[in-house]
Motif scaffolding. Sequence first.
Motif, mmCIF file in Angstrom:
data_model
loop_
_atom_site.group_PDB
_atom_site.id
_atom_site.type_symbol
_atom_site.label_atom_id
_atom_site.label_comp_id
_atom_site.label_asym_id
_atom_site.label_seq_id
_atom_site.Cartn_x
_atom_site.Cartn_y
_atom_site.Cartn_z
ATOM 1 N N GLY A 10 -1.637 12.812 0.800
ATOM 2 C CA GLY A 10 -0.929 13.163 2.627
ATOM 3 C C GLY A 10 -2.080 13.047 3.065
ATOM 4 N N GLN A 11 -1.771 12.562 4.565
ATOM 5 C CA GLN A 11 -3.049 13.174 5.164
ATOM 6 C C GLN A 11 -3.240 14.821 5.229
ATOM 7 O OE1 GLN A 11 0.187 12.365 6.032
ATOM 8 N NE2 GLN A 11 0.568 13.519 7.842
ATOM 9 N N GLY A 12 -2.191 15.460 5.438
ATOM 10 C CA GLY A 12 -2.434 16.870 5.617
ATOM 11 C C GLY A 12 -1.580 17.322 6.962
ATOM 12 N N THR A 13 -0.660 18.526 7.149
ATOM 13 C CA THR A 13 -0.057 18.818 8.453
ATOM 14 C C THR A 13 -0.665 19.861 8.447
ATOM 15 O OG1 THR A 13 2.071 19.200 9.423
ATOM 16 C CG2 THR A 13 1.968 19.260 6.795
ATOM 17 N N TYR A 53 0.282 21.293 -1.805
ATOM 18 C CA TYR A 53 -0.945 21.943 -2.101
ATOM 19 C C TYR A 53 -1.477 22.474 -0.360
ATOM 20 C CZ TYR A 53 -2.683 21.321 -6.360
ATOM 21 O OH TYR A 53 -2.142 20.733 -7.863
ATOM 22 N N ARG A 54 -2.045 23.881 -0.139
ATOM 23 C CA ARG A 54 -2.317 23.538 1.445
ATOM 24 C C ARG A 54 -4.114 24.532 1.027
ATOM 25 N NH1 ARG A 54 0.889 29.486 1.430
ATOM 26 N NH2 ARG A 54 -0.737 31.061 -0.061
ATOM 27 N N GLN A 55 -4.832 24.517 2.373
ATOM 28 C CA GLN A 55 -6.166 24.348 1.546
ATOM 29 C C GLN A 55 -6.633 25.243 3.487
ATOM 30 O OE1 GLN A 55 -8.852 21.595 1.404
ATOM 31 N NE2 GLN A 55 -10.871 22.196 0.624
ATOM 32 N N VAL A 56 -7.627 26.273 3.329
ATOM 33 C CA VAL A 56 -7.598 26.770 4.684
ATOM 34 C C VAL A 56 -9.577 26.323 4.716
ATOM 35 C CG1 VAL A 56 -6.006 28.586 4.850
ATOM 36 C CG2 VAL A 56 -8.640 28.881 3.578
ATOM 37 N N PRO A 57 -9.994 26.330 5.924
ATOM 38 C CA PRO A 57 -11.153 26.056 6.020
ATOM 39 C C PRO A 57 -12.572 27.324 4.840
ATOM 40 C CG PRO A 57 -10.599 26.040 7.604
ATOM 41 C CD PRO A 57 -9.672 26.904 6.966
ATOM 42 N N GLY A 58 -13.037 26.255 4.252
ATOM 43 C CA GLY A 58 -13.738 27.280 3.526
ATOM 44 C C GLY A 58 -13.879 28.091 1.793
ATOM 45 N N GLN A 96 1.091 -1.688 -0.182
ATOM 46 C CA GLN A 96 0.023 -0.206 0.098
ATOM 47 C C GLN A 96 1.135 1.132 0.201
ATOM 48 O OE1 GLN A 96 -2.844 0.236 3.377
ATOM 49 N NE2 GLN A 96 -3.279 1.825 2.864
ATOM 50 N N VAL A 97 0.527 2.425 -0.489
ATOM 51 C CA VAL A 97 1.316 3.190 -0.775
ATOM 52 C C VAL A 97 0.828 4.093 0.310
ATOM 53 C CG1 VAL A 97 1.919 5.125 -2.676
ATOM 54 C CG2 VAL A 97 1.640 3.055 -3.268
ATOM 55 N N GLN A 98 1.712 5.566 1.045
ATOM 56 C CA GLN A 98 1.875 6.043 0.838
ATOM 57 C C GLN A 98 2.260 7.686 1.427
ATOM 58 O OE1 GLN A 98 1.450 4.329 5.382
ATOM 59 N NE2 GLN A 98 -0.709 4.652 5.534
ATOM 60 N N LEU A 99 2.107 8.144 1.562
ATOM 61 C CA LEU A 99 2.664 10.134 1.965
ATOM 62 C C LEU A 99 2.436 9.801 3.085
ATOM 63 C CD1 LEU A 99 2.102 9.500 -1.536
ATOM 64 C CD2 LEU A 99 1.917 11.854 -1.594
ATOM 65 N N VAL A 100 3.596 10.251 3.702
ATOM 66 C CA VAL A 100 3.528 10.823 5.464
ATOM 67 C C VAL A 100 4.105 12.208 5.188
ATOM 68 C CG1 VAL A 100 4.343 10.043 7.694
ATOM 69 C CG2 VAL A 100 3.789 8.263 6.369
ATOM 70 N N GLU A 101 3.540 12.431 5.835
ATOM 71 C CA GLU A 101 3.942 13.997 5.825
ATOM 72 C C GLU A 101 4.951 14.510 7.506
ATOM 73 O OE1 GLU A 101 0.470 15.781 3.490
ATOM 74 O OE2 GLU A 101 0.372 15.654 5.257
ATOM 75 N N SER A 102 5.469 15.777 7.774
ATOM 76 C CA SER A 102 5.915 15.944 8.564
ATOM 77 C C SER A 102 6.534 17.082 8.735
ATOM 78 C CB SER A 102 6.843 14.987 9.368
ATOM 79 O OG SER A 102 7.655 15.140 8.678
ATOM 80 N N GLY A 103 6.078 18.125 10.015
ATOM 81 C CA GLY A 103 7.347 19.431 10.083
ATOM 82 C C GLY A 103 6.056 20.506 10.356
ATOM 83 N N GLY A 104 4.924 20.692 10.273
ATOM 84 C CA GLY A 104 4.128 22.123 10.574
ATOM 85 C C GLY A 104 3.922 22.059 12.123
ATOM 86 N N GLY A 105 3.565 23.075 12.360
ATOM 87 C CA GLY A 105 3.855 23.688 13.033
ATOM 88 C C GLY A 105 3.200 25.380 14.019
ATOM 89 N N LEU A 106 3.472 25.184 14.789
ATOM 90 C CA LEU A 106 3.495 26.978 15.328
ATOM 91 C C LEU A 106 4.587 27.942 14.936
ATOM 92 C CD1 LEU A 106 0.897 29.017 16.186
ATOM 93 C CD2 LEU A 106 1.821 28.370 18.226
#
Length: 121
Positions: A112-115, A37-42, A1-11
């Motif tokens: 990926g699942q998003g960070t 890519y990036r996404q904000v709510p709405g 199974q292929v997976q993309l695993v992200e890391s490094g996000g934060g405040l």
Amino acid sequence: QVQLVESGGGLVQPGGSLRLSCAVSGSILSINAMGWYRQVPGKERELVATITPGGTTNYADSVKGRFTISRDNAKNTVYLQMNSLKLEDTAVYYCTADIRRSRYHNYSDYWGQGTQVTVSS
């Protein structure tokens, strides 16, 4: 199974830096383009940057000169170095890769699942 695993996000504070990583795991034959890519709510998900296997890059105008995309083909990993971060860079960041699993498969897009990246003072 292929997976993309992200890391490094934060405040991070405005003007600060973060580095995102995204590693592809699983049995694959080859990877074509990779990107962020990036996404904000709405709002719709928007392109941040892409990179070809040969290193040709493409950036959204909003991040040019501040963000740098790179990849390590030996590690099947894509990176996003984000400098001079602004409040409006706050979003969930997703990596994507165009992957061929085997000679019996065509290329398909994987995500990926998003960070979460939050820029705040």
